[in-house]
Design a protein around this motif. Structure first.
Motif, mmCIF file in Angstrom:
data_model
loop_
_atom_site.group_PDB
_atom_site.id
_atom_site.type_symbol
_atom_site.label_atom_id
_atom_site.label_comp_id
_atom_site.label_asym_id
_atom_site.label_seq_id
_atom_site.Cartn_x
_atom_site.Cartn_y
_atom_site.Cartn_z
ATOM 1 N N ALA A 156 -5.009 5.712 -7.346
ATOM 2 C CA ALA A 156 -4.199 5.976 -6.144
ATOM 3 C C ALA A 156 -5.016 6.777 -5.141
ATOM 4 O O ALA A 156 -5.849 7.590 -5.506
ATOM 5 N N HIS A 157 -4.756 6.534 -3.902
ATOM 6 C CA HIS A 157 -5.427 7.265 -2.832
ATOM 7 C C HIS A 157 -4.445 8.284 -2.271
ATOM 8 O O HIS A 157 -3.872 8.098 -1.212
ATOM 9 N N LEU A 158 -4.248 9.348 -3.049
ATOM 10 C CA LEU A 158 -3.270 10.378 -2.640
ATOM 11 C C LEU A 158 -3.906 11.418 -1.759
ATOM 12 O O LEU A 158 -5.016 11.743 -1.799
ATOM 13 N N ARG A 182 1.876 2.381 -3.378
ATOM 14 C CA ARG A 182 0.760 2.803 -4.238
ATOM 15 C C ARG A 182 0.196 4.153 -3.828
ATOM 16 O O ARG A 182 -0.662 4.691 -4.497
ATOM 17 N N GLN A 183 0.660 4.701 -2.717
ATOM 18 C CA GLN A 183 0.070 5.933 -2.209
ATOM 19 C C GLN A 183 0.973 7.146 -2.358
ATOM 20 O O GLN A 183 0.627 8.218 -1.873
ATOM 21 N N SER A 184 2.113 6.989 -2.998
ATOM 22 C CA SER A 184 2.979 8.148 -3.223
ATOM 23 C C SER A 184 3.196 8.311 -4.724
ATOM 24 O O SER A 184 3.274 7.334 -5.464
ATOM 25 N N LYS A 232 0.805 -1.216 0.000
ATOM 26 C CA LYS A 232 0.000 0.000 0.000
ATOM 27 C C LYS A 232 0.844 1.276 0.000
ATOM 28 O O LYS A 232 0.504 2.248 -0.672
ATOM 29 N N ASP A 233 1.949 1.280 0.734
ATOM 30 C CA ASP A 233 2.768 2.495 0.809
ATOM 31 C C ASP A 233 3.370 2.877 -0.541
ATOM 32 O O ASP A 233 3.564 4.052 -0.828
#
Length: 69
Positions: free
Chosen positions: A67-69, A27-29, A24-25
């Motif tokens: 992405a969940h930015l 995919r979030q940056s 997850k980390d």
């Protein structure tokens, strides 16, 4: 031409599946997504041979909305 579109569709599915399997980390940056997109563009060069857009930009367009930015 239909063969080219099919190659891109298959590449898109494959790339998105691979990306979804990342931790997850990563995919979030934006940096993590960018690194993945560059690698995926190189690994799937044959699917983008006749594309007008840069493969990296195309892949980023597929991944950023997910992405969940």
């Amino acid at each position: 031409m239909p063969d080219v579109r099919e190659k891109q569709r298959e590449a898109r599915r494959k790339i998105i599946r691979q990306w979804a399997k990342l931790p997850k980390d990563k995919r979030q940056s934006v940096q993590g997504i960018s690194e993945f997109a560059r690698t995926a563009a190189q690994q799937n060069e044959d699917a983008f041979v006749r594309s007008r857009r840069d493969p990296y930009q195309k892949i980023m367009g597929w991944l950023l909305p997910r992405a969940h930015l």
